[in-house]
Motif scaffolding. Structure first.
Motif, PDB file in Angstrom:
ATOM      1  N   TYR A 264      91.865  48.604  52.936  1.00  0.00           N
ATOM      2  CA  TYR A 264      92.867  49.367  52.184  1.00  0.00           C
ATOM      3  C   TYR A 264      94.121  49.471  53.044  1.00  0.00           C
ATOM      4  O   TYR A 264      94.081  49.972  54.171  1.00  0.00           O
ATOM      5  CB  TYR A 264      92.333  50.753  51.839  1.00  0.00           C
ATOM      6  N   ARG A 265      95.234  48.968  52.502  1.00  0.00           N
ATOM      7  CA  ARG A 265      96.516  48.984  53.200  1.00  0.00           C
ATOM      8  C   ARG A 265      96.401  48.395  54.601  1.00  0.00           C
ATOM      9  O   ARG A 265      96.923  48.936  55.590  1.00  0.00           O
ATOM     10  CB  ARG A 265      97.078  50.408  53.261  1.00  0.00           C
ATOM     11  N   GLY A 266      95.706  47.284  54.693  1.00  0.00           N
ATOM     12  CA  GLY A 266      95.605  46.558  55.947  1.00  0.00           C
ATOM     13  C   GLY A 266      94.575  47.068  56.925  1.00  0.00           C
ATOM     14  O   GLY A 266      94.400  46.488  58.004  1.00  0.00           O
ATOM     15  N   GLU A 267      93.859  48.141  56.577  1.00  0.00           N
ATOM     16  CA  GLU A 267      92.868  48.722  57.472  1.00  0.00           C
ATOM     17  C   GLU A 267      91.472  48.616  56.857  1.00  0.00           C
ATOM     18  O   GLU A 267      91.270  48.926  55.680  1.00  0.00           O
ATOM     19  CB  GLU A 267      93.177  50.197  57.748  1.00  0.00           C
ATOM     20  N   TRP A 268      90.506  48.185  57.685  1.00  0.00           N
ATOM     21  CA  TRP A 268      89.121  48.119  57.230  1.00  0.00           C
ATOM     22  C   TRP A 268      88.485  49.503  57.266  1.00  0.00           C
ATOM     23  O   TRP A 268      88.706  50.276  58.202  1.00  0.00           O
ATOM     24  CB  TRP A 268      88.313  47.169  58.103  1.00  0.00           C
ATOM     25  N   ASN A 269      87.686  49.801  56.249  1.00  0.00           N
ATOM     26  CA  ASN A 269      86.969  51.068  56.151  1.00  0.00           C
ATOM     27  C   ASN A 269      85.495  50.796  55.889  1.00  0.00           C
ATOM     28  O   ASN A 269      85.136  49.775  55.290  1.00  0.00           O
ATOM     29  CB  ASN A 269      87.524  51.925  55.004  1.00  0.00           C
ATOM     30  N   GLN A 270      84.640  51.723  56.315  1.00  0.00           N
ATOM     31  CA  GLN A 270      83.201  51.585  56.067  1.00  0.00           C
ATOM     32  C   GLN A 270      82.773  52.622  55.031  1.00  0.00           C
ATOM     33  O   GLN A 270      82.184  53.650  55.352  1.00  0.00           O
ATOM     34  CB  GLN A 270      82.403  51.749  57.369  1.00  0.00           C
ATOM     35  N   LEU A 271      83.119  52.347  53.774  1.00  0.00           N
ATOM     36  CA  LEU A 271      82.783  53.267  52.692  1.00  0.00           C
ATOM     37  C   LEU A 271      81.368  53.041  52.173  1.00  0.00           C
ATOM     38  O   LEU A 271      80.769  53.946  51.591  1.00  0.00           O
ATOM     39  CB  LEU A 271      83.774  53.108  51.536  1.00  0.00           C
ATOM     40  N   ASP A 272      80.847  51.840  52.384  1.00  0.00           N
ATOM     41  CA  ASP A 272      79.529  51.452  51.868  1.00  0.00           C
ATOM     42  C   ASP A 272      78.496  51.624  52.993  1.00  0.00           C
ATOM     43  O   ASP A 272      78.641  51.031  54.062  1.00  0.00           O
ATOM     44  CB  ASP A 272      79.568  50.011  51.382  1.00  0.00           C
ATOM     45  N   GLN A 273      77.470  52.410  52.715  1.00  0.00           N
ATOM     46  CA  GLN A 273      76.530  52.777  53.774  1.00  0.00           C
ATOM     47  C   GLN A 273      75.102  52.873  53.240  1.00  0.00           C
ATOM     48  O   GLN A 273      74.886  53.067  52.042  1.00  0.00           O
ATOM     49  CB  GLN A 273      76.948  54.119  54.391  1.00  0.00           C
ATOM     50  N   ILE A 274      74.152  52.746  54.168  1.00  0.00           N
ATOM     51  CA  ILE A 274      72.732  52.926  53.872  1.00  0.00           C
ATOM     52  C   ILE A 274      72.175  53.932  54.867  1.00  0.00           C
ATOM     53  O   ILE A 274      72.428  53.823  56.071  1.00  0.00           O
ATOM     54  CB  ILE A 274      71.962  51.590  53.981  1.00  0.00           C
ATOM     55  N   MET A 275      71.442  54.915  54.366  1.00  0.00           N
ATOM     56  CA  MET A 275      70.868  55.964  55.208  1.00  0.00           C
ATOM     57  C   MET A 275      69.373  56.075  54.928  1.00  0.00           C
ATOM     58  O   MET A 275      68.932  55.886  53.798  1.00  0.00           O
ATOM     59  CB  MET A 275      71.553  57.309  54.929  1.00  0.00           C
ATOM     60  N   ILE A 276      68.605  56.400  55.962  1.00  0.00           N
ATOM     61  CA  ILE A 276      67.152  56.506  55.818  1.00  0.00           C
ATOM     62  C   ILE A 276      66.644  57.742  56.541  1.00  0.00           C
ATOM     63  O   ILE A 276      67.188  58.152  57.567  1.00  0.00           O
ATOM     64  CB  ILE A 276      66.434  55.242  56.370  1.00  0.00           C
ATOM     65  N   ASN A 277      65.577  58.327  56.005  1.00  0.00           N
ATOM     66  CA  ASN A 277      65.006  59.496  56.674  1.00  0.00           C
ATOM     67  C   ASN A 277      64.030  59.063  57.760  1.00  0.00           C
ATOM     68  O   ASN A 277      63.722  57.881  57.920  1.00  0.00           O
ATOM     69  CB  ASN A 277      64.357  60.452  55.660  1.00  0.00           C
ATOM     70  N   ARG A 278      63.537  60.025  58.530  1.00  0.00           N
ATOM     71  CA  ARG A 278      62.713  59.722  59.701  1.00  0.00           C
ATOM     72  C   ARG A 278      61.446  58.961  59.343  1.00  0.00           C
ATOM     73  O   ARG A 278      61.023  58.046  60.054  1.00  0.00           O
ATOM     74  CB  ARG A 278      62.343  61.023  60.426  1.00  0.00           C
ATOM     75  N   SER A 279      60.826  59.323  58.250  1.00  0.00           N
ATOM     76  CA  SER A 279      59.574  58.682  57.879  1.00  0.00           C
ATOM     77  C   SER A 279      59.777  57.203  57.553  1.00  0.00           C
ATOM     78  O   SER A 279      59.025  56.341  58.017  1.00  0.00           O
ATOM     79  CB  SER A 279      58.944  59.409  56.678  1.00  0.00           C
ATOM     80  N   TRP A 280      60.801  56.892  56.761  1.00  0.00           N
ATOM     81  CA  TRP A 280      61.051  55.496  56.400  1.00  0.00           C
ATOM     82  C   TRP A 280      61.622  54.703  57.580  1.00  0.00           C
ATOM     83  O   TRP A 280      61.500  53.471  57.630  1.00  0.00           O
ATOM     84  CB  TRP A 280      62.002  55.442  55.202  1.00  0.00           C
ATOM     85  N   GLU A 281      62.197  55.388  58.544  1.00  0.00           N
ATOM     86  CA  GLU A 281      62.806  54.716  59.692  1.00  0.00           C
ATOM     87  C   GLU A 281      61.775  53.928  60.513  1.00  0.00           C
ATOM     88  O   GLU A 281      62.128  52.976  61.206  1.00  0.00           O
ATOM     89  CB  GLU A 281      63.506  55.747  60.585  1.00  0.00           C
ATOM     90  N   ARG A 282      60.511  54.302  60.430  1.00  0.00           N
ATOM     91  CA  ARG A 282      59.492  53.596  61.207  1.00  0.00           C
ATOM     92  C   ARG A 282      59.348  52.142  60.768  1.00  0.00           C
ATOM     93  O   ARG A 282      58.804  51.320  61.504  1.00  0.00           O
ATOM     94  CB  ARG A 282      58.148  54.318  61.112  1.00  0.00           C
ATOM     95  N   TYR A 283      59.817  51.823  59.567  1.00  0.00           N
ATOM     96  CA  TYR A 283      59.725  50.449  59.077  1.00  0.00           C
ATOM     97  C   TYR A 283      61.009  49.647  59.305  1.00  0.00           C
ATOM     98  O   TYR A 283      61.042  48.439  59.043  1.00  0.00           O
ATOM     99  CB  TYR A 283      59.409  50.434  57.581  1.00  0.00           C
ATOM    100  N   TYR A 284      62.045  50.303  59.759  1.00  0.00           N
ATOM    101  CA  TYR A 284      63.347  49.638  59.922  1.00  0.00           C
ATOM    102  C   TYR A 284      63.293  48.613  61.056  1.00  0.00           C
ATOM    103  O   TYR A 284      62.766  48.888  62.137  1.00  0.00           O
ATOM    104  CB  TYR A 284      64.435  50.674  60.204  1.00  0.00           C
ATOM    105  N   ARG A 285      63.842  47.429  60.808  1.00  0.00           N
ATOM    106  CA  ARG A 285      63.948  46.425  61.862  1.00  0.00           C
ATOM    107  C   ARG A 285      65.239  46.681  62.620  1.00  0.00           C
ATOM    108  O   ARG A 285      66.336  46.474  62.090  1.00  0.00           O
ATOM    109  CB  ARG A 285      63.954  45.007  61.272  1.00  0.00           C
ATOM    110  N   PRO A 286      65.156  47.152  63.864  1.00  0.00           N
ATOM    111  CA  PRO A 286      66.354  47.561  64.618  1.00  0.00           C
ATOM    112  C   PRO A 286      67.415  46.462  64.672  1.00  0.00           C
ATOM    113  O   PRO A 286      67.111  45.286  64.892  1.00  0.00           O
ATOM    114  CB  PRO A 286      65.795  47.859  66.026  1.00  0.00           C
TER     115      PRO A 286
END
Length: 338
Positions: A264-286
């Protein structure tokens, strides 16, 4: 001599059982993707919404050709993001209705990928919704709900939050929330209270799951129209109870492979995100969370930092590209129970 032959045949099998390749073979790769697809409208008039510009006779001349080009482009991105396989879950926003999703999953290259879908029934003035595509062999659908944000201003209309519950291969129930928070129209500060209201409501929805399940698995994805450090995002991920905190996989810009998902106006922004809770985090591939930014999704001069997403429309000019956002993806490894 016979014994030697048996040992030579069996030794590779014994080694394979302890090697990393065999370990990963006993896990299912579960990829999650979120994508703001930029105005995926059909060509028919909805008398209850402001969709007139996306009609053949509208200001954007939204013909069947342009519509089906957009569908094919969207399918191409989903295929490409999946690398060796298409994602198990694909969150989408700026989708008009069921017809669009039927066409996307049945009349494009996605028709062989076994996708079903859920979509909200929002009161957004433009008629756009959020949706989830899911592969039935990896995510067994249980139920879904379209959750309307209870704004203090009762007249305010925005996108609902989509809540989908399903069973994964481990036997766990996974609760997925797909969001498209209120835009920054009118200015970031003036519009911030609406995103804070949306975030507070989403936090309450997550807390209600914790209240009825001992160890819930929760995944949140969306276009939040705020950055990871903004107050609305902190409202979602932080809790007075540490066990209810979330990890934002896109919070640390230094660990990401690209400057942002939206420019936006020449600047990159991180508006799109994914969040996970502690329990599901055990399956996340770092380290697997990334912005999907292949060259075909971008246009402009890379050396001068003028690259941007190749959009469907750049202002009022039809570019015939993909979207004004880049997708975000993350990988999870689920143990296969034999």
């Amino acid at each position: 001599m016979r014994k030697r032959i048996i040992l030579l045949v069996c030794l590779p099998v014994m080694l394979l059982q302890g090697c990393p390749v065999a370990q990963e073979a006993r896990q299912q790769v579960f990829q999650v993707m979120f994508y703001n697809v930029e105005n995926l409208f059909d060509t028919y008039d909805d008398p209850h919404t402001s969709d007139n510009e996306f009609l053949p006779e509208g200001t954007r001349h939204w013909t069947p050709y342009r519509y089906y080009t957009h569908l094919r482009q969207t399918a191409r991105v989903i295929h490409a993001a999946g690398e060796w396989d298409t994602p198990a879950l694909v969150g989408l926003c700026e989708v008009e209705n069921d017809s669009v999703l039927i066409h996307l999953t049945r009349r494009t290259s996605l028709r062989m990928q076994n996708y079903s879908y859920c979509i909200t029934g929002s009161r957004d003035p433009r008629g756009i919704n959020v949706a989830l595509l899911y592969q039935e062999d990896k995510f067994r659908y249980l139920e879904h709900r379209s959750k309307r944000i209870p704004f203090k201003n009762k007249a305010r209309r925005s996108r609902d939050i989509l809540h989908v519950s399903g069973r994964v291969i481990t036997g766990d129930t996974l609760d997925v929330f797909v969001c498209h928070f209120p835009s920054r129209r009118g200015g970031e500060k003036m519009s911030e209270p609406f995103r804070l209201e949306a975030a507070s409501y989403l936090r309450r929805l997550c807390d209600s799951i914790h209240a009825i399940r001992r160890t819930p698995n929760i995944l949140i994805m969306g276009d939040f129209n705020d950055m990871p450090a903004d107050r609305s995002i902190q409202t979602i991920i932080c809790s007075t109870d540490a066990e209810r905190n979330f990890a934002n996989l896109f919070a640390d810009a230094k660990k990401l492979n690209h400057e942002g998902s939206y420019k936006y106006r020449g600047e990159w922004n991180q508006l799109d995100q994914i969040m996970i809770n502690r329990s599901w985090e055990r399956y996340y591939r770092p380290g697997s969370a990334q912005i999907f930014a292949p060259d075909f999704l971008l246009t402009g001069n890379r050396s001068r930092n003028r690259q941007r997403p190749l959009r469907v429309f750049n202002g009022s000019k039809y570019e015939g590209g993909f979207s004004d956002h880049l997708p975000v993806v993350a990988y999870f490894l689920l143990p296969v129970n034999h």
